[in-house]
Design an enzyme around this catalytic site. Structure first.
Site, mmCIF file in Angstrom:
data_model
loop_
_atom_site.group_PDB
_atom_site.id
_atom_site.type_symbol
_atom_site.label_atom_id
_atom_site.label_comp_id
_atom_site.label_asym_id
_atom_site.label_seq_id
_atom_site.Cartn_x
_atom_site.Cartn_y
_atom_site.Cartn_z
ATOM 1 C CE1 TYR A 156 -9.317 -3.415 1.006
ATOM 2 C CE2 TYR A 156 -8.786 -1.768 -0.424
ATOM 3 C CZ TYR A 156 -8.236 -2.691 0.776
ATOM 4 O OH TYR A 156 -6.748 -3.118 0.787
ATOM 5 N NE ARG B 250 -1.601 -5.379 7.339
ATOM 6 C CZ ARG B 250 -3.143 -5.798 7.307
ATOM 7 N NH1 ARG B 250 -3.922 -7.190 7.630
ATOM 8 N NH2 ARG B 250 -4.226 -6.101 5.620
ATOM 9 C CG PHE C 35 -13.234 1.218 7.934
ATOM 10 C CD1 PHE C 35 -13.013 0.340 6.677
ATOM 11 C CD2 PHE C 35 -14.088 -0.257 8.584
ATOM 12 C CE1 PHE C 35 -12.748 -1.243 6.249
ATOM 13 C CE2 PHE C 35 -14.339 -1.743 8.225
ATOM 14 C CZ PHE C 35 -13.725 -1.825 6.838
ATOM 15 C CG HIS D 197 -5.027 -6.442 -0.554
ATOM 16 N ND1 HIS D 197 -7.040 -6.415 0.298
ATOM 17 C CD2 HIS D 197 -5.316 -7.436 -1.456
ATOM 18 C CE1 HIS D 197 -6.695 -7.424 -0.122
ATOM 19 N NE2 HIS D 197 -6.289 -8.398 -1.540
ATOM 20 C CG ASN E 222 -3.616 -2.328 7.307
ATOM 21 O OD1 ASN E 222 -3.322 -2.098 5.873
ATOM 22 N ND2 ASN E 222 -4.341 -3.373 7.579
ATOM 23 N NE ARG F 248 -5.611 -12.637 5.079
ATOM 24 C CZ ARG F 248 -6.717 -11.209 4.965
ATOM 25 N NH1 ARG F 248 -6.633 -9.843 4.192
ATOM 26 N NH2 ARG F 248 -7.809 -11.391 6.040
ATOM 27 C CE LYS G 125 -3.891 -2.501 1.759
ATOM 28 N NZ LYS G 125 -4.632 -2.255 3.649
ATOM 29 C CB THR H 99 -7.184 -5.506 9.984
ATOM 30 O OG1 THR H 99 -7.705 -7.724 8.986
ATOM 31 C CG2 THR H 99 -8.020 -4.599 9.136
HETATM 32 N N1 UDP Z 1 -9.635 -0.926 8.043
HETATM 33 C C1 UDP Z 1 -9.652 0.554 8.599
HETATM 34 N N2 UDP Z 1 -10.790 0.290 9.766
HETATM 35 C C2 UDP Z 1 -11.296 -1.025 10.439
HETATM 36 C C3 UDP Z 1 -10.758 -2.013 9.517
HETATM 37 C C4 UDP Z 1 -10.321 -2.432 7.965
HETATM 38 O O1 UDP Z 1 -9.080 1.440 8.017
HETATM 39 O O2 UDP Z 1 -11.776 -0.789 10.970
HETATM 40 C C5 UDP Z 1 -8.908 -0.835 6.249
HETATM 41 C C6 UDP Z 1 -7.139 -1.518 6.427
HETATM 42 O O3 UDP Z 1 -6.563 -0.947 5.643
HETATM 43 C C7 UDP Z 1 -7.820 -2.677 6.125
HETATM 44 C C8 UDP Z 1 -8.612 -2.121 4.636
HETATM 45 O O4 UDP Z 1 -9.305 -1.464 5.219
HETATM 46 O O5 UDP Z 1 -6.850 -3.585 5.661
HETATM 47 C C9 UDP Z 1 -9.181 -3.578 4.720
HETATM 48 O O6 UDP Z 1 -10.217 -4.145 5.263
HETATM 49 P P1 UDP Z 1 -10.171 -5.582 5.947
HETATM 50 O O7 UDP Z 1 -11.244 -5.723 7.227
HETATM 51 O O8 UDP Z 1 -10.196 -6.625 4.831
HETATM 52 O O9 UDP Z 1 -8.285 -5.905 6.478
HETATM 53 P P2 UDP Z 1 -7.482 -7.158 6.081
HETATM 54 O O10 UDP Z 1 -7.907 -8.317 4.866
HETATM 55 O O11 UDP Z 1 -6.525 -6.014 5.240
HETATM 56 O O12 UDP Z 1 -6.292 -7.553 7.156
HETATM 57 MG MG MG Z 2 -9.414 -8.112 3.013
#
Ligand code: UDP
Ligand code: MG
Length: 156
Positions: A49, A102, A57, A115, A112, A85, A9, A91
């Protein structure tokens, strides 16, 4: 062998962490089948997304991921989706255990760094969205000869 879509990112680019994050995936044994730096347009990010549309968010997330270029790549390896993952951590940087990307390099609950596709099906869709087929390479079995036991019928 399974494939997954990863993108680093805008914070990873700006913090000059690309090399260190990519090195972790190389060290693990993944093949990098394709890689490019690009600025994602807003509509593209909204689609990527889409599952989060309506969450509080969502708009900040779209602003974050469109705030600068990202580096996208396709990684190939055994159980690639789950392994990537696991390597990413949780996250939220603040929840992520040490030893994860992370956990070691992020504290924010939004910025974070990385992706990774969250299922094999999402991986297939995301790879198609990010890369044309001719942008992806294949590796000869020789390239992973000491990563896996390939001496039998199965790759172990
Ligand atoms: N995100 C955020 N606030 C939240 C949850 C997610 O800003 O409470 C952002 C964060 O950058 C995350 C992205 O949204 O990576 C996508 O969320 P997801 O739940 O898909 O998390 P990931 O799969 O990236 O762990
Ligand atoms: Mg995700």
């Amino acid at each position: 062998m399974e494939r997954t879509l990863v993108f680093l990112k805008p914070d990873a680019v700006r913090r000059r962490l690309l090399g260190r994050i990519i090195a972790r995936f190389e060290d693990k044994g993944f093949n990098i089948l394709g890689m490019k730096m690009l600025a994602l347009d807003e509509q593209y990010v909204r689609e990527h997304y889409g599952a989060h549309e309506g969450k509080e968010f969502y708009e900040p997330l779209v602003r974050y991921v469109t705030s600068g270029p990202v580096v996208a790549m396709v990684l190939e390896g055994k159980s690639a989706v789950r392994v990537v993952r696991d390597m990413m951590g949780q996250t939220f940087g603040s929840d992520s255990p040490p030893g994860t990307i992370r956990g070691d390099m992020a504290l924010s609950n939004r910025f974070n760094l990385v992706h990774g596709s969250d299922s094999p099906r999402a991986a297939r869709e995301e790879i198609e969205r990010f890369f044309d087929a001719e942008e992806l390479c294949t590796y000869p079995a020789e390239a992973t000869r000491w990563i896996y036991d390939q001496s039998g019928d199965e790759i172990v």
